[in-house]
Design an enzyme around this catalytic site. Structure first.
Site, PDB file in Angstrom:
ATOM      1  N   ARG A 136      13.670  -1.524 -18.390  1.00  0.00           N
ATOM      2  CA  ARG A 136      13.245  -2.729 -18.516  1.00  0.00           C
ATOM      3  C   ARG A 136      11.919  -2.820 -19.205  1.00  0.00           C
ATOM      4  NH1 ARG A 136      12.409  -5.206 -13.429  1.00  0.00           N
ATOM      5  NH2 ARG A 136      11.959  -3.497 -12.425  1.00  0.00           N
ATOM      6  N   TYR A 137      11.228  -2.407 -19.386  1.00  0.00           N
ATOM      7  CA  TYR A 137      10.236  -2.046 -20.968  1.00  0.00           C
ATOM      8  C   TYR A 137      10.830  -0.489 -22.129  1.00  0.00           C
ATOM      9  CZ  TYR A 137       7.343  -3.750 -17.220  1.00  0.00           C
ATOM     10  OH  TYR A 137       6.803  -5.066 -16.351  1.00  0.00           O
ATOM     11  N   ARG A 160       9.771   3.026 -21.246  1.00  0.00           N
ATOM     12  CA  ARG A 160       9.015   3.757 -20.131  1.00  0.00           C
ATOM     13  C   ARG A 160      10.821   3.382 -19.331  1.00  0.00           C
ATOM     14  NH1 ARG A 160       5.013  -0.367 -21.314  1.00  0.00           N
ATOM     15  NH2 ARG A 160       5.186  -1.395 -19.496  1.00  0.00           N
ATOM     16  N   CYS A 210      11.651   7.669   2.676  1.00  0.00           N
ATOM     17  CA  CYS A 210      10.463   7.269   2.127  1.00  0.00           C
ATOM     18  C   CYS A 210      10.134   7.695   3.418  1.00  0.00           C
ATOM     19  CB  CYS A 210      10.016   6.297   2.297  1.00  0.00           C
ATOM     20  SG  CYS A 210      10.356   5.322   1.003  1.00  0.00           S
ATOM     21  N   CYS A 246       7.735   0.368   4.875  1.00  0.00           N
ATOM     22  CA  CYS A 246       6.403  -0.467   4.611  1.00  0.00           C
ATOM     23  C   CYS A 246       7.339  -1.842   4.671  1.00  0.00           C
ATOM     24  CB  CYS A 246       5.869  -0.527   3.648  1.00  0.00           C
ATOM     25  SG  CYS A 246       5.237   1.037   3.010  1.00  0.00           S
ATOM     26  N   CYS A 268       8.328  -3.961   2.251  1.00  0.00           N
ATOM     27  CA  CYS A 268       8.750  -3.150   0.908  1.00  0.00           C
ATOM     28  C   CYS A 268       9.329  -3.899   0.034  1.00  0.00           C
ATOM     29  CB  CYS A 268       9.268  -1.967   1.171  1.00  0.00           C
ATOM     30  SG  CYS A 268       9.937  -0.778   0.368  1.00  0.00           S
ATOM     31  N   ARG A 282      11.478  -2.805  -1.597  1.00  0.00           N
ATOM     32  CA  ARG A 282      13.161  -2.372  -2.206  1.00  0.00           C
ATOM     33  C   ARG A 282      13.592  -2.327  -0.844  1.00  0.00           C
ATOM     34  NH1 ARG A 282      11.006   1.267  -6.695  1.00  0.00           N
ATOM     35  NH2 ARG A 282      11.021   0.257  -8.213  1.00  0.00           N
ATOM     36  N   ASP A 311       5.835  -9.199  -3.318  1.00  0.00           N
ATOM     37  CA  ASP A 311       7.307  -9.980  -3.718  1.00  0.00           C
ATOM     38  C   ASP A 311       7.759 -10.353  -2.869  1.00  0.00           C
ATOM     39  OD1 ASP A 311       7.171  -8.333  -6.248  1.00  0.00           O
ATOM     40  OD2 ASP A 311       7.023  -6.580  -5.322  1.00  0.00           O
ATOM     41  N   ASP A 315       5.005  -9.274 -10.477  1.00  0.00           N
ATOM     42  CA  ASP A 315       5.771  -8.892 -10.703  1.00  0.00           C
ATOM     43  C   ASP A 315       6.899 -10.495 -10.735  1.00  0.00           C
ATOM     44  OD1 ASP A 315       7.015  -6.323 -11.979  1.00  0.00           O
ATOM     45  OD2 ASP A 315       6.673  -5.526  -9.651  1.00  0.00           O
ATOM     46  N   LYS A 367       5.686  -7.214 -15.383  1.00  0.00           N
ATOM     47  CA  LYS A 367       4.905  -7.716 -14.387  1.00  0.00           C
ATOM     48  C   LYS A 367       3.554  -8.385 -15.159  1.00  0.00           C
ATOM     49  CE  LYS A 367       4.056  -3.496 -11.953  1.00  0.00           C
ATOM     50  NZ  LYS A 367       5.022  -3.401 -11.523  1.00  0.00           N
TER      51      LYS A 367
HETATM   52  S1  SF4 Z   1       6.967   0.837  -0.337  1.00  0.00           S
HETATM   53 FE1  SF4 Z   1       9.335   0.569   0.204  1.00  0.00          FE
HETATM   54  S2  SF4 Z   1       8.920   2.415  -1.494  1.00  0.00           S
HETATM   55 FE2  SF4 Z   1       6.567   2.298  -1.510  1.00  0.00          FE
HETATM   56  S3  SF4 Z   1       6.756   3.970   0.402  1.00  0.00           S
HETATM   57 FE3  SF4 Z   1       7.118   2.050   1.406  1.00  0.00          FE
HETATM   58  S4  SF4 Z   1       9.176   1.500   2.041  1.00  0.00           S
HETATM   59 FE4  SF4 Z   1       9.350   3.367   1.005  1.00  0.00          FE
END
Ligand code: SF4
Length: 365
Positions: free
Chosen positions: A96-97, A100, A109, A113, A116, A118, A279, A316, A323
């Site tokens: 994206r940048y 990096r 994971c 979460c 999340c 993603r 997000d 974001d 960002k």
């Molecule tokens: S935020 Fe998403 S990618 Fe990060 S640990 Fe939690 S579930 Fe996994």
């Protein structure tokens, strides 16, 4: 590439297991099964132990125990809320940048979460890791772009890889001359601290590049003794640590909690780095604050803790535009006093108590 240690059997992965443990009400089971069909669930024993089951507003439970509210998708929410796909030249890389790239090695994971960004890409049912061929292609991409100074390992959680595999990857990256920094984003130190073993710590250090670790935590209670010990092992190995948190409604959207979280980071030698605005991931509206609330909290934090404890509040921009800092602005231009003959720009600057002060323009302006 698929050398991920199977996690402890005691990790809770199904709604009926959460109900049996008293972490979700039986009346919610049908809804939670619907959530589970869409988004992964994992609650490690360490995280489960932090949850106060009798507290319906428990800030740890809100982060990890699924809720029927996740079935509500609001307008504007998007399966790829920060636009990774738009900047992915080869599988596993987000460029994206200019200087990096993100390198997404795994899609699993230790915990999942509920907020999340993603969430549509991580968890069982998604490819576990890059194939060897895709990994080599991604490495070739990095090698072919001499402007890439920093490689950010993210995912999924890179510390779900075995120390041996991680050491191989670190060596592959460090062998590329222009890659000077390898940054690893992880929730493992708080979610599964025993994974941060001496072998894992050794794997993170590599000749030829500097490793930075971004530790993800959102509430001070996440730093139980084992999590603190894991962070200490990383810091004692000389690895620089920064923090990454998400501002979450009902978790850390009050000044006292944010203050305690930032103090905990600094005490553990983790420099507060990012406080992300939530997000627009599908089914996460119940966990988002408004930007105004975030700015007010940042103002409050400025009045309570030193600069060492200040993260940058960032958004974001949906669509993959990167960002942007969205914290409060303390400086504005003031109208010239009426008695001035010449137009002058003065500044108004706000102190940590909210008092406004005038700062003079440069002489001659
Ligand atoms: S935020 Fe998403 S990618 Fe990060 S640990 Fe939690 S579930 Fe996994």
């Amino acid at each position: 590439m698929n050398r991920i240690d199977p996690k402890l059997a005691a990790t809770l992965r199904r709604p009926d297991e959460l109900v049996a443990r008293g972490l979700a009400p039986a009346s919610a089971l049908a809804d939670l099964q619907e959530v589970a069909a869409r988004y992964a669930i994992a609650v490690t024993p360490e995280i489960a132990a932090l949850i106060e089951p009798d507290d319906p507003a428990d800030p740890i439970a809100r982060q990890f125990i699924p809720s029927a509210e996740e079935l509500v998708v609001q307008a504007g929410e998007n399966p790829d809320p920060i636009g990774d796909d738009a900047h992915s030249p080869v599988t596993g890389i987000v460029h994206r940048y200019p200087d990096r790239v993100l390198f997404k090695l795994v899609h699993v994971c230790a915990v999942y979460c509920r907020f999340c960004f993603r969430r549509e890409m991580v968890g069982p049912g998604k490819p576990n890791a890059l194939s060897e061929e895709a990994y080599r292609t991604a490495l070739e991409y990095i090698r072919g772009h001499s402007e890439i100074w920093e490689v950010i390992l993210t995912g999924g959680d890179p510390l779900m890889l075995s120390p041996r595999r991680l050491a191989e990857i670190m060596a592959d990256l460090a062998a590329i001359d222009h890659v000077r920094i390898i940054r690893i984003h992880t929730r493992v130190p708080v979610a599964d601290p025993e994974r941060v073993s001496p072998e894992m710590v050794a794997a993170l250090r590599v000749n030829g590049a500097t490793t930075w670790i971004a530790v993800h935590a959102n509430h001070p209670r996440e730093f139980a003794p084992a999590a603190r010990a894991a962070c200490t092992r990383l810091a004692d190995a000389g690895l620089p640590l920064v923090s990454q948190s998400v501002l979450l409604r009902g978790v850390n959207d009050d000044a006292a909690t944010l203050e305690a979280l930032m103090r905990a980071f600094v005490e553990l030698r983790i420099k507060p780095y990012y406080l992300h605005h939530g997000d627009l991931a599908p089914g996460t509206a119940h966990l988002r604050t408004t930007l105004e609330q975030g700015q007010a909290l940042m103002r409050a934090l400025r009045g309570r803790v030193s600069g060492l404890c200040q993260p940058e509040y960032v958004l974001d921009i949906p669509g993959g535009h990167g960002k942007a800092p969205v914290g409060p602005n303390y400086l504005s231009q003031a109208d010239s006093p009426q008695h001035d003959r010449l137009p002058q720009t003065q500044y108004r600057v706000v102190d940590y108590c909210g008092e406004v002060h005038v700062y003079p323009p440069p002489s001659g302006s």
